[in-house]
Design a protein around this motif. Sequence first.
Motif, mmCIF file in Angstrom:
data_model
loop_
_atom_site.group_PDB
_atom_site.id
_atom_site.type_symbol
_atom_site.label_atom_id
_atom_site.label_comp_id
_atom_site.label_asym_id
_atom_site.label_seq_id
_atom_site.Cartn_x
_atom_site.Cartn_y
_atom_site.Cartn_z
ATOM 1 N N PHE A 27 0.836 -1.203 0.000
ATOM 2 C CA PHE A 27 0.000 0.000 0.000
ATOM 3 C C PHE A 27 0.870 1.251 0.000
ATOM 4 O O PHE A 27 0.589 2.220 -0.726
ATOM 5 C CB PHE A 27 -0.917 0.015 1.222
ATOM 6 C CG PHE A 27 -2.207 -0.723 1.030
ATOM 7 C CD1 PHE A 27 -3.039 -0.443 -0.038
ATOM 8 C CD2 PHE A 27 -2.598 -1.710 1.933
ATOM 9 C CE1 PHE A 27 -4.235 -1.119 -0.217
ATOM 10 C CE2 PHE A 27 -3.784 -2.397 1.762
ATOM 11 C CZ PHE A 27 -4.608 -2.102 0.679
ATOM 12 N N ALA A 28 1.919 1.239 0.817
ATOM 13 C CA ALA A 28 2.812 2.392 0.887
ATOM 14 C C ALA A 28 3.508 2.624 -0.455
ATOM 15 O O ALA A 28 3.673 3.771 -0.902
ATOM 16 C CB ALA A 28 3.851 2.196 1.984
ATOM 17 N N LEU A 29 3.884 1.544 -1.144
ATOM 18 C CA LEU A 29 4.556 1.659 -2.432
ATOM 19 C C LEU A 29 3.610 2.236 -3.490
ATOM 20 O O LEU A 29 4.002 3.111 -4.280
ATOM 21 C CB LEU A 29 5.057 0.284 -2.868
ATOM 22 C CG LEU A 29 5.894 0.232 -4.153
ATOM 23 C CD1 LEU A 29 7.157 1.077 -3.993
ATOM 24 C CD2 LEU A 29 6.261 -1.208 -4.480
ATOM 25 N N LEU A 30 2.352 1.776 -3.488
ATOM 26 C CA LEU A 30 1.375 2.310 -4.436
ATOM 27 C C LEU A 30 1.092 3.787 -4.164
ATOM 28 O O LEU A 30 0.960 4.594 -5.092
ATOM 29 C CB LEU A 30 0.074 1.506 -4.362
ATOM 30 C CG LEU A 30 0.119 0.094 -4.950
ATOM 31 C CD1 LEU A 30 -1.185 -0.641 -4.654
ATOM 32 C CD2 LEU A 30 0.369 0.134 -6.453
ATOM 33 N N TRP A 31 0.995 4.139 -2.886
ATOM 34 C CA TRP A 31 0.743 5.546 -2.511
ATOM 35 C C TRP A 31 1.912 6.424 -2.944
ATOM 36 O O TRP A 31 1.718 7.501 -3.505
ATOM 37 C CB TRP A 31 0.525 5.646 -1.008
ATOM 38 C CG TRP A 31 0.356 7.049 -0.529
ATOM 39 C CD1 TRP A 31 -0.789 7.789 -0.516
ATOM 40 C CD2 TRP A 31 1.379 7.900 0.019
ATOM 41 N NE1 TRP A 31 -0.552 9.045 -0.004
ATOM 42 C CE2 TRP A 31 0.770 9.146 0.335
ATOM 43 C CE3 TRP A 31 2.736 7.736 0.273
ATOM 44 C CZ2 TRP A 31 1.489 10.197 0.883
ATOM 45 C CZ3 TRP A 31 3.445 8.794 0.815
ATOM 46 C CH2 TRP A 31 2.816 10.011 1.113
ATOM 47 N N TRP A 32 3.130 5.936 -2.684
ATOM 48 C CA TRP A 32 4.322 6.706 -3.060
ATOM 49 C C TRP A 32 4.397 6.884 -4.571
ATOM 50 O O TRP A 32 4.706 7.973 -5.066
ATOM 51 C CB TRP A 32 5.571 5.993 -2.555
ATOM 52 C CG TRP A 32 6.845 6.595 -3.068
ATOM 53 C CD1 TRP A 32 7.489 7.700 -2.612
ATOM 54 C CD2 TRP A 32 7.617 6.107 -4.179
ATOM 55 N NE1 TRP A 32 8.623 7.948 -3.360
ATOM 56 C CE2 TRP A 32 8.723 6.981 -4.331
ATOM 57 C CE3 TRP A 32 7.488 5.023 -5.042
ATOM 58 C CZ2 TRP A 32 9.682 6.794 -5.309
ATOM 59 C CZ3 TRP A 32 8.443 4.836 -6.027
ATOM 60 C CH2 TRP A 32 9.528 5.727 -6.152
ATOM 61 N N ASP A 33 4.101 5.810 -5.305
ATOM 62 C CA ASP A 33 4.163 5.894 -6.764
ATOM 63 C C ASP A 33 3.116 6.860 -7.294
ATOM 64 O O ASP A 33 3.399 7.664 -8.201
ATOM 65 C CB ASP A 33 3.941 4.502 -7.363
ATOM 66 C CG ASP A 33 4.022 4.515 -8.875
ATOM 67 O OD1 ASP A 33 5.072 4.923 -9.420
ATOM 68 O OD2 ASP A 33 3.030 4.135 -9.522
ATOM 69 N N ASP A 34 1.915 6.829 -6.728
ATOM 70 C CA ASP A 34 0.852 7.715 -7.193
ATOM 71 C C ASP A 34 1.171 9.171 -6.897
ATOM 72 O O ASP A 34 0.764 10.072 -7.638
ATOM 73 C CB ASP A 34 -0.471 7.316 -6.541
ATOM 74 C CG ASP A 34 -1.653 8.064 -7.137
ATOM 75 O OD1 ASP A 34 -1.781 8.073 -8.375
ATOM 76 O OD2 ASP A 34 -2.442 8.644 -6.367
#
Length: 233
Positions: free
Chosen positions: A66-73
């Motif tokens: 989730f943190a990786l998706l948030w950071w990428d977005d």
Amino acid sequence: MPSTLVHVALALLIAAALLGEEFDGRSALVVTAATVLPDLDVALEPILSGAHRSVGHTLLFPAALFALLWWDDRRGADAIVRQRYGNRGLRVAVVAVGCLFGAAIVPDLVVGGVNAFYPLHDTFYTVDGRLFYSTDRGWVQTFVDLSPPETESRRTTENFAFRTVLDAEPTLGVETASGDGSSGSGQPQRVERIFPVAMTGFRAWLLPLSAFVTAVRLWQTRRATGAGAGVEE
């Protein structure tokens, strides 16, 4: 414990509800793959005792995704997921990770337990209990136990491991083998490997229910897509 099929059935129900018209064969495969992923830690049991429900079932796994998706977005125009798969791809990815958490890990957390913070903290946790209202006792809940901790040792990967399909154990209902490898009746001890499908009636009901909902949702999506293509023509 819930079987992988039960996990997938629950995940498809969640995905069908959350993705709506974006729920198609491809998104169903992505959600299924993400939901199966935690149970693959069973393959590590021969080299790491207690790996099942530890390596793949730690809550740190979905939290990191989730943190990786948030950071990428947050990268805006440089976001990898949006660039390659668009807004739909990002939504499917978020739902897939949500199913990994809510359909793969949490059901095991409430049935038997998982090593929730492995490898930072090596302890198996189980969230189980009851919540009800009694005319005699009022509200009663047993999920949160405020009593003094028991003296028995906590479950860790060093002293505890779940039975998996890799383990050959005495057949259920058969007497324990004697020292010479035979049962008390003199017959050779039978052993079995269990491949769980549905170990309770409720979990068995989830399988056809999910199959029905998934089939209907996919049919509706294809029908809507076909109708949209006809209008454009």
